[in-house]
Design an enzyme around this catalytic site. Structure first.
Site, PDB file in Angstrom:
ATOM      1  N   CYS A 195       0.836  -1.209   0.000  1.00 35.12           N
ATOM      2  CA  CYS A 195       0.000   0.000   0.000  1.00 35.12           C
ATOM      3  C   CYS A 195       0.868   1.255   0.000  1.00 35.12           C
ATOM      4  O   CYS A 195       1.553   1.561   0.991  1.00 35.12           O
ATOM      5  CB  CYS A 195      -0.914  -0.024   1.231  1.00 35.12           C
ATOM      6  SG  CYS A 195      -1.737   1.533   1.578  1.00 35.12           S
TER       7      CYS A 195
ATOM      8  N   CYS B 221       0.055   3.924   2.646  1.00 35.82           N
ATOM      9  CA  CYS B 221       0.449   3.461   3.981  1.00 35.82           C
ATOM     10  C   CYS B 221       1.896   3.846   4.278  1.00 35.82           C
ATOM     11  O   CYS B 221       2.245   4.127   5.435  1.00 35.82           O
ATOM     12  CB  CYS B 221       0.306   1.944   4.091  1.00 35.82           C
ATOM     13  SG  CYS B 221      -1.389   1.337   3.886  1.00 35.82           S
TER      14      CYS B 221
END
Length: 281
Positions: free
Chosen positions: A31, A34
């Site tokens: 991600c 993230c």
């Protein structure tokens, strides 16, 4: 910061959040956003100096946890306080937004002091608990939940005069707080104890005249003052069965207050609730 799985979630998140807030960052190695949010959260955690804790959950390895909290997109952050999820957001917030989010979930000084009072009581340190209760109320004199707990603390020590003084300082909104009615019942019972015969005399009076509902009520109040709740419930239930109209249904309403006083004994309360329900039918 700690890595959290289903196995340690209860200890590292739920239990820890009873003392300090915990932010749970649901993320995954693939991600991109993230990788932006994670370091920002770690920086703010380091700045906080232990005022809150960061926990990270890899959703690829902990799909059950992610599903339980309804995580559909990452990064997703859930804040926990007092053992419960209290706020959340999805995506990447700017640092100013993260600071604003933290400000919402961080306890105020009064709440922090109340937690310290509870911890001190759990450790058996009543002097530290007293100081922490007083600190909580100094920070926020309108903190009714803390004042109610402090009143209960004072009643446990038979400090009736102090308890009555504190009760008089509650705000007009205090009756809406959990436990208010129960505490008032206990305070009134202890206040009235000085004008009552001892429990042995009252018990004898009830035995001699089972239909004397006033004697039963006096005995129930004396038993409540001595924290003998089940024998008090026996007398109150007898009043309910004999006359629902006695003093505006005081038998039933007092039973409900005693149930709140016995909230740490749910099985016993359930049994008495069934008996009350049967008497009302």
């Amino acid at each position: 910061m700690s890595d959290v799985t289903l196995q340690n979630f209860e200890a590292d998140v739920i239990e820890t959040s009873r003392h300090i807030p915990v932010l749970v960052d649901f993320w995954a190695p693939w991600c991109g956003p993230c990788k932006t949010l994670g370091p920002m959260l770690e920086k703010l955690e380091a700045e906080a100096g232990g005022k809150w804790r960061l926990a990270k959950v890899n959703v690829d390895e902990n799909q059950d946890l992610a599903a339980h909290f309804g995580v559909r997109s990452i990064p997703h952050v859930v804040a926990f306080a007092d053992g419960q999820a209290v706020d959340q957001f999805t995506g990447v917030l700017p640092e100013s937004g993260l600071r604003a989010f933290l400000a919402r979930v961080m306890p105020n000084p009064g709440q922090t002091a109340l937690r310290a009072a509870r911890d001190a009581l759990a450790a058996g340190d009543r002097e530290a608990a007293r100081a922490a209760f007083q600190a909580a109320l100094a920070f926020d004199p309108g903190f009714d939940a803390a004042r109610l707990e402090y009143i209960g603390f004072l009643l446990d020590a038979d400090a009736l005069d102090q308890a009555e003084t504190e009760f008089g300082m509650l705000s007009p909104g205090a009756p809406q707080e959990d436990g208010f009615a129960a505490l008032r019942t206990r305070l009134e019972a202890m206040r009235g104890l000085a004008g009552l015969p001892d429990t042995a005399t009252l018990t004898a009076r009830v035995a001699a005249a089972p239909g004397d509902l006033r004697a039963r009520l006096d005995l129930a109040r004396a038993l409540i003052a001595h924290r003998q709740y089940e024998p008090a419930l026996e007398q109150l239930l007898a009043i309910v069965r004999a006359d629902r109209g006695f003093e505006e249904d005081i038998g039933r309403t007092t039973m409900l207050s005693v149930f709140a006083l016995m909230s740490d004994r749910p099985e016993v309360v359930s049994r008495w609730r069934r008996q009350l329900a049967s008497a009302l039918n």
